[in-house]
Design an enzyme around this catalytic site. Structure first.
Site, short mmCIF file in Angstrom:
data_model
loop_
_atom_site.label_atom_id
_atom_site.label_comp_id
_atom_site.label_asym_id
_atom_site.label_seq_id
_atom_site.Cartn_x
_atom_site.Cartn_y
_atom_site.Cartn_z
N ARG A 1 0.51 6.14 7.41
CA ARG A 1 0.53 6.27 5.94
C ARG A 1 -0.08 7.59 5.48
NH1 ARG A 1 1.79 1.13 3.82
NH2 ARG A 1 0.89 -0.65 4.92
N LYS B 1 17.33 3.39 0.22
CA LYS B 1 18.23 3.19 1.37
C LYS B 1 19.34 2.27 0.91
CE LYS B 1 15.43 2.97 5.59
NZ LYS B 1 14.80 1.98 6.50
N PHE C 1 14.37 4.06 10.31
CA PHE C 1 13.03 3.62 9.93
C PHE C 1 12.14 4.84 9.77
CE2 PHE C 1 8.91 1.63 10.15
CZ PHE C 1 9.12 0.55 9.30
N VAL C 2 11.64 5.03 8.55
CA VAL C 2 10.86 6.24 8.25
C VAL C 2 9.40 5.89 7.99
CG1 VAL C 2 12.82 7.55 7.37
CG2 VAL C 2 11.52 6.12 5.79
N GLU D 1 7.39 2.53 -6.36
CA GLU D 1 7.60 1.97 -5.02
C GLU D 1 7.84 3.09 -4.02
OE1 GLU D 1 7.14 -0.10 -2.89
OE2 GLU D 1 8.67 -1.65 -2.71
N ASP D 2 7.53 2.83 -2.74
CA ASP D 2 7.76 3.84 -1.71
C ASP D 2 9.24 3.90 -1.31
OD1 ASP D 2 7.68 1.35 -0.45
OD2 ASP D 2 6.28 1.94 1.12
N ASP E 1 4.49 2.97 6.34
CA ASP E 1 3.83 2.66 7.61
C ASP E 1 4.76 2.05 8.64
OD1 ASP E 1 4.03 0.08 6.12
OD2 ASP E 1 2.98 -0.69 7.87
N ASP F 1 14.81 -1.03 0.20
CA ASP F 1 15.59 -1.28 1.41
C ASP F 1 16.56 -2.43 1.11
OD1 ASP F 1 15.95 -0.81 4.27
OD2 ASP F 1 14.86 -2.66 4.62
N LYS G 1 0.82 -1.20 0.00
CA LYS G 1 0.00 0.00 0.00
C LYS G 1 0.87 1.26 0.00
CE LYS G 1 -2.78 -2.67 3.18
NZ LYS G 1 -3.11 -2.78 4.63
N GLY G 2 2.17 1.06 0.18
CA GLY G 2 3.07 2.18 0.42
C GLY G 2 3.15 3.21 -0.70
P1 IMP Z 1 12.81 -4.49 0.61
O1 IMP Z 1 12.23 -5.72 -0.04
O2 IMP Z 1 13.65 -4.85 1.80
O3 IMP Z 1 13.52 -3.59 -0.35
O4 IMP Z 1 11.62 -3.75 1.31
C1 IMP Z 1 10.81 -2.85 0.69
C2 IMP Z 1 9.57 -2.65 1.54
O5 IMP Z 1 9.88 -2.65 2.94
C3 IMP Z 1 8.96 -1.29 1.27
O6 IMP Z 1 8.01 -1.35 0.25
C4 IMP Z 1 8.36 -0.93 2.60
O7 IMP Z 1 7.02 -1.41 2.69
C5 IMP Z 1 9.18 -1.65 3.64
N1 IMP Z 1 10.18 -0.73 4.28
C6 IMP Z 1 11.50 -0.75 4.17
N2 IMP Z 1 12.10 0.22 4.87
C7 IMP Z 1 11.09 0.90 5.46
C8 IMP Z 1 11.05 2.07 6.34
O8 IMP Z 1 12.05 2.69 6.71
N3 IMP Z 1 9.80 2.46 6.72
C9 IMP Z 1 8.66 1.82 6.33
N4 IMP Z 1 8.65 0.75 5.51
C10 IMP Z 1 9.86 0.28 5.09
MG MG Z 2 5.33 -1.54 4.43
#
Ligand code: IMP
Ligand code: MG
Length: 178
Positions: A164, A130, A151-152, A98-99, A158, A102, A42-43
């Site tokens: 959100r 990040k 963590f943002v 994408e939001d 969220d 990470d 939902k981000g």
């Molecule tokens: P990844 O698969 O580790 O790249 O994670 C991506 C997803 O993790 C994003 O779409 C977010 O939903 C969540 N996420 C990663 N870092 C944060 C953060 O700092 N705050 C909130 N959600 C995060």
């Molecule tokens: Mg999330």
């Protein structure tokens, strides 16, 4: 500022300017070609809404929902499809919206999934990046902001489904998740 935040990292004005800048860059790059924007729920909802307002190219919009996180602040590395695409993407120019990127696990899975569906091209547009937390290498084409390893929340992002709705991005007070 919301009482659960330690500080605001990116203001509403800075986010709006970034959405416009990225849309202009996308319009230039795709000159005359159709685009399908695929937002990850939902981000990405707030970012998708602001980005698409500034797009002049012919485009359609779709959403997918995948889970990799659960209610934790660390990636599990596993990705499950909760809601799939509603239109075929074969021979289409796809831009994933994408939001935040990470670990990169979510985007790594989705770009491979779209390539297997014979998309003409697949690019990534993320509001936040990040890079310090990357576990798998990802080519990111459009980035709003690079953020530190904190963590943002806000503007779609969220913590346990909350925050959100905030129009800006902030850092949660550590006592909220410790
Ligand atoms: P990844 O698969 O580790 O790249 O994670 C991506 C997803 O993790 C994003 O779409 C977010 O939903 C969540 N996420 C990663 N870092 C944060 C953060 O700092 N705050 C909130 N959600 C995060
Ligand atoms: Mg999330």
């Amino acid at each position: 500022m919301h009482q659960d935040l330690a500080k605001i990292l990116i203001t509403e004005e800075e986010i709006q300017a970034a959405a416009k800048r990225l849309a202009e860059q996308i319009d230039r790059d795709y000159a005359g070609e159709d685009i399908i924007f695929v937002g990850l729920l939902k981000g990405s909802v707030q970012f998708m809404a602001d980005l698409m307002k500034h797009i002049n190219s012919m485009c359609t919009v779709d959403f997918m929902c995948v889970s990799s996180y659960g209610n934790h602040t660390k990636s599990t590395g596993r990705v499950n499809i909760i809601k799939d695409l509603s239109e075929p993407i074969d021979d289409k120019n796809v831009i994933i919206v994408e939001d935040i990127i990470d670990s990169g696990n979510t985007l790594s899975f989705i770009t491979k999934y779209f390539a297997a569906k014979n998309a003409k091209s697949v690019r990534i547009c993320t509001l936040l990046n990040k890079p310090s937390r990357r576990e798998v290498e990802i080519d990111v084409d459009y980035v709003g902001f690079e953020v530190p390893d904190e963590f943002v929340v806000g503007y779609g992002l969220d913590y346990r489904e909350y925050y959100r709705n905030l129009p800006y991005i902030g850092v949660l007070k550590p006592e909220i998740y410790e």
